[in-house]
Write a protein that holds these residues in place. Structure first.
Motif, short mmCIF file in Angstrom:
data_model
loop_
_atom_site.label_atom_id
_atom_site.label_comp_id
_atom_site.label_asym_id
_atom_site.label_seq_id
_atom_site.Cartn_x
_atom_site.Cartn_y
_atom_site.Cartn_z
N PHE A 93 1.06 -1.27 0.02
CA PHE A 93 0.10 0.08 -0.04
C PHE A 93 0.88 1.38 0.12
CE2 PHE A 93 0.41 -0.76 4.46
CZ PHE A 93 0.86 0.64 5.14
N ALA A 94 0.05 2.34 -0.46
CA ALA A 94 0.87 3.62 -0.74
C ALA A 94 0.80 4.53 0.51
CB ALA A 94 0.45 4.25 -1.77
N THR A 95 1.87 5.38 0.96
CA THR A 95 1.72 6.53 1.94
C THR A 95 2.10 7.69 1.27
OG1 THR A 95 3.95 6.09 2.60
CG2 THR A 95 2.40 4.67 3.81
N ASN A 96 2.02 8.85 2.11
CA ASN A 96 2.38 10.15 1.77
C ASN A 96 3.91 10.54 1.74
OD1 ASN A 96 2.67 10.51 4.40
ND2 ASN A 96 1.09 11.91 4.65
N ALA A 97 4.85 9.74 2.24
CA ALA A 97 6.01 9.84 2.32
C ALA A 97 6.85 8.59 2.56
CB ALA A 97 6.39 10.74 3.09
N GLY A 98 8.08 8.40 1.95
CA GLY A 98 8.98 7.27 2.62
C GLY A 98 9.10 7.17 3.99
N THR A 99 9.15 8.38 4.87
CA THR A 99 9.33 8.22 6.19
C THR A 99 8.15 7.88 6.86
OG1 THR A 99 10.72 10.40 5.92
CG2 THR A 99 9.66 9.95 8.11
N THR A 100 6.87 8.18 6.46
CA THR A 100 5.61 7.58 7.00
C THR A 100 5.72 6.15 6.70
OG1 THR A 100 4.58 8.57 5.09
CG2 THR A 100 4.53 9.89 7.16
N ALA A 101 6.02 5.82 5.61
CA ALA A 101 6.13 4.30 5.26
C ALA A 101 7.16 3.54 6.31
CB ALA A 101 6.79 3.88 3.96
N LEU A 102 8.17 4.01 6.90
CA LEU A 102 8.94 3.56 7.96
C LEU A 102 8.22 3.59 9.09
CD1 LEU A 102 12.36 4.89 6.86
CD2 LEU A 102 11.78 2.57 7.21
N GLU A 230 6.23 13.73 -3.31
CA GLU A 230 6.41 13.31 -2.00
C GLU A 230 5.47 12.00 -1.85
OE1 GLU A 230 8.27 13.97 0.25
OE2 GLU A 230 9.00 15.97 -0.15
N GLY A 231 5.98 10.76 -1.42
CA GLY A 231 5.15 9.71 -1.35
C GLY A 231 5.99 8.62 -0.82
N GLY A 232 5.38 7.64 -0.73
CA GLY A 232 6.03 6.27 0.01
C GLY A 232 5.13 5.13 -0.31
N SER A 233 5.68 3.87 -0.17
CA SER A 233 5.15 2.55 -0.18
C SER A 233 5.73 1.49 0.80
CB SER A 233 4.66 2.04 -1.59
OG SER A 233 5.95 1.92 -2.29
N ILE A 234 4.68 0.63 1.14
CA ILE A 234 5.29 -0.35 2.12
C ILE A 234 4.95 -1.73 1.71
CG2 ILE A 234 3.38 0.24 3.66
CD1 ILE A 234 4.88 -0.68 5.92
N ALA A 235 5.80 -2.81 1.97
CA ALA A 235 5.22 -4.18 1.24
C ALA A 235 5.57 -5.13 2.13
CB ALA A 235 6.06 -4.16 -0.12
N GLU A 240 -0.43 -10.10 8.71
CA GLU A 240 -0.75 -9.66 10.07
C GLU A 240 0.08 -8.17 10.20
OE1 GLU A 240 -0.13 -10.68 14.79
OE2 GLU A 240 0.71 -12.35 13.33
N ILE A 241 1.45 -8.30 9.89
CA ILE A 241 2.48 -7.03 10.00
C ILE A 241 1.67 -6.08 9.01
CG2 ILE A 241 4.52 -6.03 9.46
CD1 ILE A 241 5.80 -8.58 10.35
N ILE A 242 1.66 -6.16 7.89
CA ILE A 242 1.30 -5.25 6.86
C ILE A 242 -0.43 -4.80 7.07
CG2 ILE A 242 -0.10 -6.83 4.96
CD1 ILE A 242 2.43 -3.88 4.17
N SER A 243 -1.28 -5.45 7.59
CA SER A 243 -2.52 -5.03 8.16
C SER A 243 -2.41 -4.00 9.35
CB SER A 243 -3.44 -6.12 8.63
OG SER A 243 -3.78 -6.75 7.26
N ARG A 244 -1.65 -4.37 10.22
CA ARG A 244 -1.27 -3.26 11.27
C ARG A 244 -0.88 -2.00 10.71
NH1 ARG A 244 0.45 -7.69 14.62
NH2 ARG A 244 2.66 -7.54 13.97
N SER A 245 0.30 -2.09 9.87
CA SER A 245 0.97 -0.97 9.25
C SER A 245 -0.26 -0.20 8.46
CB SER A 245 2.08 -1.64 8.21
OG SER A 245 3.00 -2.19 8.89
#
Length: 445
Positions: A93-102, A230-235, A240-245
């Motif tokens: 899923f995508a986020t508004n920054a790489g920092t917020t993905a972290l 500006e944007g980020g993503s997380i995979a 379980e982990i990705i749903s909490r994220s």
């Protein structure tokens, strides 16, 4: 490589012979531009990011659809599905920054107050601020001196009963030693977050970085290889982990992975932030995905060509590849500058001379994190003193010393990655400029 026959090199060539640097008649470089010679090239263009026609079409579509948020629109969801497929990962899923993905990643693996997270000292700022955000301690670890990534052999000495995770950073777009990091994590039952913000489509043994640990993060900030401003993503493959994220990025709402939208509920079961990506960012990223693979391949090819050109230049050592690195993303092209092979010419003067040749080379870019003032500011803050005893903080201050990182940061130089998207003639020019400055380094003092 093209070389110039202009002028005699004189005393500086004699000095280089003493340094055991081989020079042939054919290899004698011309006088550096900073000493009145001709630059090897006009300044290499590094325009980045670059607009494209498909992005314009997709942006107009998002604009006039009047659906500007991912909750209503389809651009971000389309990007998430396509990007996840390119990575070969189940959930993305995508986020508004790489920092917020972290930030989502550390919440996803449940870093708690009082925990410790092992992070590289030679890295970008967010790898340390994210543990601090959880009232946990970022424990800085020394880098490997040739590859610049976190050194797995130095992890053991920093692991305590409080250690919960490792953040592995693929610095400059170069995969770090994931075999060694994952082995240490398995031994001590630690989670692994991959900071792949600078490394989209980089590969370790043919597998994409960001998919080897428990969860991976990417940045789509303007300078990155897959940009949208500006944007980020997380995979992750761990639902379980990705749903909490995901929940942390959308006010605590849990996802429906079939739709990539929040599950329908009238109950707020969790607490979270609002880190959602807009449809405009998603539109740009969809267009950039069409270009990404070809661009990464070109960066990789030109970097290997430049490596070959620089093989015979002592004291200028490109960032080393691991045998398991099947591709690097080359956000940067990095090298280590050893001034003793340049008559002790300071790095700043070396770079000034290289820049005069039309080559946009800079220094280490990122700080040595354990030396930054914000660390002490955090340790003395009420957020941390409420969680950690004085004894624990004092022990932490001793743990985070990283002299090897300080030495590395004082020697690293880099070319911006977009330089590698230009022609091979520019790679020739880069190597020629370095040889010119080396040949005349005594005079440049």
């Amino acid at each position: 490589m093209k070389t110039s026959a202009a002028g005699a090199v004189g005393a500086s060539l004699t000095s280089l012979t003493i340094l055991n640097i081989p020079l042939t008649a054919e290899a004698k470089p011309g006088k550096p531009a900073i000493l009145g010679g001709t630059p090897v090239t006009k300044r290499i263009p590094i325009t980045w990011p670059r607009g494209n026609a498909k992005a314009e079409t997709l942006l107009r579509d998002a604009l006039y659809s009047n659906r500007w948020t991912r909750i209503q629109g389809d651009k971000v969801v389309a990007f998430e599905k396509r990007w996840g497929k390119m990575l070969g990962i189940k959930y993305c899923f995508a986020t508004n920054a790489g920092t917020t993905a972290l930030d989502c990643a550390v919440r996803g693996i449940r870093i708690q107050p009082g925990d410790e997270v092992l992070v590289p000292s030679f890295a970008s700022l967010p790898v340390s601020t994210m543990p601090f955000n959880c009232n946990a301690l970022p424990v800085f670890v020394e880098p490997e001196q040739q590859t610049f990534g976190i050194d797995p052999s130095r992890l053991e000495e920093k692991i305590t009963e409080h250690t919960k995770a490792i953040i592995a950073v693929h610095w400059g777009g170069q995969p770090c030693d994931m075999d060694g990091i994952l082995a240490a994590a398995r031994k001590h039952n630690l989670r692994v977050i991959e900071d792949s913000c600078q490394a989209p489509l980089a590969e370790w043994n043919g597998k994409k970085t960001g998919t080897l640990g428990d969860v991976g993060c990417f940045s789509h900030q303007a300078s990155k290889g897959l940009p949208c401003g500006e944007g980020g993503s997380i995979a992750s493959d761990n639902e379980e982990i990705i749903s909490r994220s995901y929940s942390w990025h959308d006010y605590g709402r849990m996802p429906n992975w079939a739709t990539h939208k929040p599950a329908v509920t009238r109950e707020w079961l969790h607490y979270g932030m609002n880190y959602k990506m807009s449809e405009f960012q998603g539109a740009i990223l969809l267009s950039e995905l069409d270009l990404l693979e070809e661009q990464i391949n070109q960066r990789w090819e030109n970097a290997r060509y430049l490596d070959e050109l620089l093989t015979g230049v002592p004291g200028f050592s490109p960032q080393k590849l691991f045998p398991q690195t099947t591709k690097s993303a080359h956000y940067l092209y990095c090298a280590r500058y050893d001034s003793k092979y340049f008559h002790d010419l300071p790095r700043a003067k070396f770079l000034k001379a290289i820049n005069a040749e039309g080559i946009p080379m800079g220094d280490a870019m990122d700080p040595v994190l354990h030396k930054e003032p914000f660390v002490e500011e955090m340790l003395n803050s009420p957020y941390m003193t409420a969680v950690f005893s004085k004894e624990r903080i004092d022990r932490y201050r001793k743990m985070i010393r990283c002299p090897a990182a300080e030495k590395l940061a004082s020697e690293v130089v880099h070319l911006p990655g977009p330089v590698l998207l230009s022609g091979k003639s520019n790679m020739d020019a880069i190597a020629e400029a370095i040889r010119k400055v080396q040949a005349y380094s005594a005079q440049l003092l």
